[in-house]
Structures are given as C-alpha cells and as structure tokens.
Design an enzyme around this catalytic site. Sequence first.
Site, PDB file in Angstrom:
ATOM      1  N   ASN A 190       0.854  -1.136   0.153  1.00 39.11           N
ATOM      2  CA  ASN A 190      -0.003   0.014   0.039  1.00 39.11           C
ATOM      3  C   ASN A 190       0.698   1.305  -0.006  1.00 39.11           C
ATOM      4  O   ASN A 190       1.999   1.302   0.689  1.00 39.11           O
ATOM      5  CB  ASN A 190      -0.796   0.054   1.268  1.00 39.11           C
ATOM      6  CG  ASN A 190      -1.833   1.053   1.220  1.00 39.11           C
ATOM      7  OD1 ASN A 190      -2.896   1.221   0.600  1.00 39.11           O
ATOM      8  ND2 ASN A 190      -1.377   2.098   1.853  1.00 39.11           N
ATOM      9  N   ASP A 207      -2.780  22.317   8.519  1.00 32.68           N
ATOM     10  CA  ASP A 207      -3.160  21.393   7.553  1.00 32.68           C
ATOM     11  C   ASP A 207      -3.885  22.159   6.239  1.00 32.68           C
ATOM     12  O   ASP A 207      -3.737  22.830   5.908  1.00 32.68           O
ATOM     13  CB  ASP A 207      -3.731  20.264   8.480  1.00 32.68           C
ATOM     14  CG  ASP A 207      -3.635  18.921   7.534  1.00 32.68           C
ATOM     15  OD1 ASP A 207      -3.199  18.818   6.418  1.00 32.68           O
ATOM     16  OD2 ASP A 207      -3.817  17.996   8.137  1.00 32.68           O
ATOM     17  N   GLU A 233      -1.105   0.666  -5.432  1.00 30.63           N
ATOM     18  CA  GLU A 233      -1.021   2.038  -6.099  1.00 30.63           C
ATOM     19  C   GLU A 233      -0.270   2.250  -7.079  1.00 30.63           C
ATOM     20  O   GLU A 233      -0.165   2.966  -8.171  1.00 30.63           O
ATOM     21  CB  GLU A 233      -1.076   3.288  -5.039  1.00 30.63           C
ATOM     22  CG  GLU A 233      -2.164   3.594  -4.207  1.00 30.63           C
ATOM     23  CD  GLU A 233      -2.345   2.931  -2.960  1.00 30.63           C
ATOM     24  OE1 GLU A 233      -1.691   1.511  -2.676  1.00 30.63           O
ATOM     25  OE2 GLU A 233      -3.209   3.270  -2.168  1.00 30.63           O
TER      26      GLU A 233
HETATM   27  C1  FMN Z   1      -0.488  16.073   0.079  1.00 28.87           C
HETATM   28  C2  FMN Z   1      -1.094  14.797   0.707  1.00 28.87           C
HETATM   29  C3  FMN Z   1      -0.784  14.719   2.146  1.00 28.87           C
HETATM   30  C4  FMN Z   1      -1.461  13.822   3.037  1.00 28.87           C
HETATM   31  N1  FMN Z   1      -1.157  13.618   4.197  1.00 28.87           N
HETATM   32  C5  FMN Z   1      -1.627  12.624   5.001  1.00 28.87           C
HETATM   33  C6  FMN Z   1      -0.927  12.108   6.339  1.00 28.87           C
HETATM   34  O1  FMN Z   1      -0.118  12.867   6.674  1.00 28.87           O
HETATM   35  N2  FMN Z   1      -1.618  11.031   6.925  1.00 28.87           N
HETATM   36  C7  FMN Z   1      -2.376  10.149   6.232  1.00 28.87           C
HETATM   37  O2  FMN Z   1      -2.713   9.158   6.902  1.00 28.87           O
HETATM   38  N3  FMN Z   1      -2.702  10.590   5.080  1.00 28.87           N
HETATM   39  C8  FMN Z   1      -2.401  11.679   4.492  1.00 28.87           C
HETATM   40  N4  FMN Z   1      -2.947  11.906   3.287  1.00 28.87           N
HETATM   41  C9  FMN Z   1      -3.900  11.066   2.663  1.00 28.87           C
HETATM   42  C10 FMN Z   1      -3.493   9.720   2.177  1.00 28.87           C
HETATM   43  O3  FMN Z   1      -2.614   9.795   1.169  1.00 28.87           O
HETATM   44  C11 FMN Z   1      -4.755   9.242   1.756  1.00 28.87           C
HETATM   45  O4  FMN Z   1      -5.324   8.637   2.906  1.00 28.87           O
HETATM   46  C12 FMN Z   1      -4.647   8.016   0.792  1.00 28.87           C
HETATM   47  O5  FMN Z   1      -4.972   8.397  -0.502  1.00 28.87           O
HETATM   48  C13 FMN Z   1      -5.482   6.914   1.110  1.00 28.87           C
HETATM   49  O6  FMN Z   1      -5.032   5.767   0.465  1.00 28.87           O
HETATM   50  P1  FMN Z   1      -5.375   4.396   1.288  1.00 28.87           P
HETATM   51  O7  FMN Z   1      -6.692   4.242   1.359  1.00 28.87           O
HETATM   52  O8  FMN Z   1      -4.726   3.414   0.081  1.00 28.87           O
HETATM   53  O9  FMN Z   1      -4.550   4.499   2.573  1.00 28.87           O
HETATM   54  C14 FMN Z   1      -2.579  12.873   2.373  1.00 28.87           C
HETATM   55  C15 FMN Z   1      -2.626  13.169   1.121  1.00 28.87           C
HETATM   56  C16 FMN Z   1      -1.880  13.983   0.253  1.00 28.87           C
HETATM   57  C17 FMN Z   1      -2.490  14.185  -1.136  1.00 28.87           C
END
Ligand code: FMN
Length: 447
Positions: A144, A251, A205
């Site tokens: 992931n 944020d 991904e």
């Molecule tokens: C620029 C950016 C910063 C992010 N920062 C965080 C973070 O600090 N912690 C977090 O858990 N998710 C963060 N996210 C969201 C995760 O990338 C998002 O949860 C992810 O797309 C979910 O994918 P998953 O369902 O495979 O975990 C961020 C997304 C972006 C685009």
Amino acid sequence: MSEPFPSLRSFLADVEAAGHLMAIRHPVDPYLEMAKVIYALDGRPVLFTDVMGSDYQVAAGICSDRRYFAMALGCEPERILFRLAEALAAPQEPPVVQEAPCQEVIEEDVDLERIPFLTHWEGDAGPYATAAIAIVPDPELGPNASFHRLLRLDRRRCVARIIEQRGTDMAYRRTMGDLPVAICIGLPPHILLAAAMSPPPDVDEMHIAQALAPTPLVRCRTVPLYVPAVAEIVLEGRITQQMAAEGPFMDLTGTWDIVRQQPVIEIDCITHRRDPIYQALLPGQREHRLLMGMPREPTIFATVNEVCECLNVHITPGGASWLHAVVQIRKRHPDDGRRAAEAAFRGHSSLKHVWVVDEDIDPFDPDDVEWAMATRFQADRDLLIWREQPSSSLDPSATHIPGQKSRSAKMGLDCTIPWDSPEGPEDPALFQRVPIPRIDPTPYLEA
Ligand SMILES: Cc1cc2nc3c(=O)[nH]c(=O)nc-3n(C[C@H](O)[C@H](O)[C@H](O)COP(=O)(O)O)c2cc1C
C-alpha cells in the site's frame, strides 16, 4: 543526461522548457524561510539550488496547477478525471529493474538531519517532510502506498501522521511488532497522484501509477518492498509500536491540526540519487489541495454515473479542494439533480457541500456555477440537508470526538433546470442564456 522514465528531474526539465520553472540561486534556509518563498510563488514550480545547511537541492510546487498535472499525463486539464478513471479501471503491473537511480548512493550511517525537511511556520511542531510516500506491506492485501507527513525527531527517527482506517493504518494494525516501510521522496506527478488515490484495498497504487505512465520498481536494500526506481530519496525502516507527539501542523484547510500520539518510524538505511533533489509540498496551498481533491473526482464521477449521466466533476479550490464539489450531469429525469447530489457523497465521504449543474454550465467556472444557482435553484425545493453524517477530520466546524469518525451536516444544491414533468421543463427557453453575438469593437474605437 536525459531520463529514460518519467521522474521528478524529467518533469522539472519539461516545466523549465515550457518557461514555468522558477530557479532560485539565492541561499535559502529551510527553517522558516523557504516556505515563505514557496508561498509567495504558489502556482509555480520552484527549484532552490542553494539550500542552507544541506547538500540537497529542493523542488517545490511542481503540481501547483492543474496544467502541470495535465502536462505530466499528456492530456487537457479538463480531461484529467478521465485519465485517472481509466487507470483505476485498468491497473497495470510495473516492471522490476535490478539497478535504479534511487540506489546510486547508499547510506547506512543514517542522518536525517542532512535532508532539508522544512520547518514551515512558527507554531509548527518542527521540521516536516510533506511529499513523503510511505510504501508498506499489508500482510493480507499486499503493498500500500500513501502520503504521510513526517515530523523529524532526531537523526534516525520521525513520527508519522497515520489517519485511522486507511491503508497504512490497517496494515499497521494487522502487524505484530514493527511494520517495514519504504518512504519515497522526490517523485514525478503521476506517482504522487497514484499514491493520493484510494483504489480498492487489494489494488497496489504502483499499478495505478504504471497505468498512468511507466513506473519501473526496484527492490529495497533492507526491507522486502519495491519502490519507484526514479525516486530521488528512499528512507528504509520500520513503523514501530512506540508512540510520540505529532503536531501541531498547519493542514489542508489552513488551520492548525491538533497534537496526537502517533507511531514512531525508525530509519535503518537511506538510498538516494547522486545530487539528490528533495521535494517539498507546502501544506494547505494549491499543490496539497490539488493532490487531495483531484483523485476524488473519478470516484464521485463513478458513483454519480450509477444514478444518472455524469459529465464532469470539479472539486473546487475554495472548499480547500476537499469539502466542495460541482457535479455536471445530463439531466433526463426530474429527480436526477437530487439523486446526483446524494450519490456524490457516496463517492467521497469527506465531501460536505455539492452543487449539481446542467451540461450548459462550466463546472470549472465559479461565476457560471453561481449563475446556475441564482437562476435555477429555489432553496425550499432544491436544497437537500443531511444531519450528523460521517465527515472530514479536517473541517474545524465538524464535531470531533477522539477515536471516533468526525461528524457534520451535509448539503446538496440541485442547480439544474427544474422539470415539472418527466418530459422536461415546461419552457426550457426560460432557463437558457440568450445568445448575444460577439463583435470586434475595434472599428468603433477608431476616430
Ligand atoms: C499531499 C497529501 C498529504 C497527505 N498527508 C497524509 C498524512 O499525513 N497522513 C495520512 O494518513 N494521510 C495523508 N494523506 C492522505 C492519504 O494519502 C490518503 O489517505 C490515501 O490516499 C488513502 O489511501 P489508502 O486508502 O490506500 O490508505 C495525504 C494526502 C495528500 C495528497
């Protein structure tokens, strides 16, 4: 030397050739200075070549406008949604290479303090990595990849913000002891976009990234994980069971995120390219917003298409590119606008307000959307309100109870032309803009 695969460097070369890159040769301090420069230039890709206290260069703002994503994906800005939807529908397995630029230099004597993590603002907890993609092995679902901001604690350790119930958190909960992790920094836009997407849990991904553009992978040196070969920097290590305070951090919405106890990551090995370029991403500004919002447009598009014909979706910058969307439909039934609003919330659970418009309204033009609302919408007929819904943790006005999903009200505005009968509006002409011929006024201005 030209790059064989899309990389941060090849993208910087492309934006430079197109005249968009701002190269800053003046020495700039990553501590409380660099963020201000990036902020002042928001919307432009920036490369800092003289970084105080570090041998790394710093790139920022590389995706701070839709047109840069469009350049990276080879399409028009309005077509990005469709490129993402295609990649989600047909992920592809990336090739694996034996030698990779990201492993040109291997540092077992780990010192995170040599990497120019930015301290953005007075009041931030410390130096943060914000364009860090963490790849973890889920014991049941496979790899992931997800963004996680990292607060540097010392030479070898950082603490990550890991949102509950998402991919990394689920893998962490399923693991006894340490969870291996490879953190990649300095990636081209298509890999950043793929990591920001939430495909079905068993879809990697990196397969989405490969469907967008070639994304060769290489095996890490000390953890059983594969990372993009073109990454500028890879931090190999373990997400431990130890906790530390993470935050405050400004944020997405431009407000302070609170302090939480979060998992500590220990880094055991750093690999990087020669003359590495560190990538910074300014929290709460355009790049962060676009990377958050754009990957939700295809998921909203898909759920709206289940109930009526969806033509386009725009997650708008004014809603922090996360909380507001405009959905454009081809209306064929009196209830389509209302059904589209309901469906949009299923496509993006953090969405708070949605405007539904007809095909003659440009969802990317806020004035056009407001015009539709002004001329086609009646609050006592077309406003939908749902109370106490699961919502975004990033909305300061929502109700937040520790350990529980945040909750807020949701609102849908059906701004489509009202239909009185299944056949359509009684007099559609009443709702159309009267076409006015456009002339060249120059002759009238001449004496
Ligand atoms: C620029 C950016 C910063 C992010 N920062 C965080 C973070 O600090 N912690 C977090 O858990 N998710 C963060 N996210 C969201 C995760 O990338 C998002 O949860 C992810 O797309 C979910 O994918 P998953 O369902 O495979 O975990 C961020 C997304 C972006 C685009």
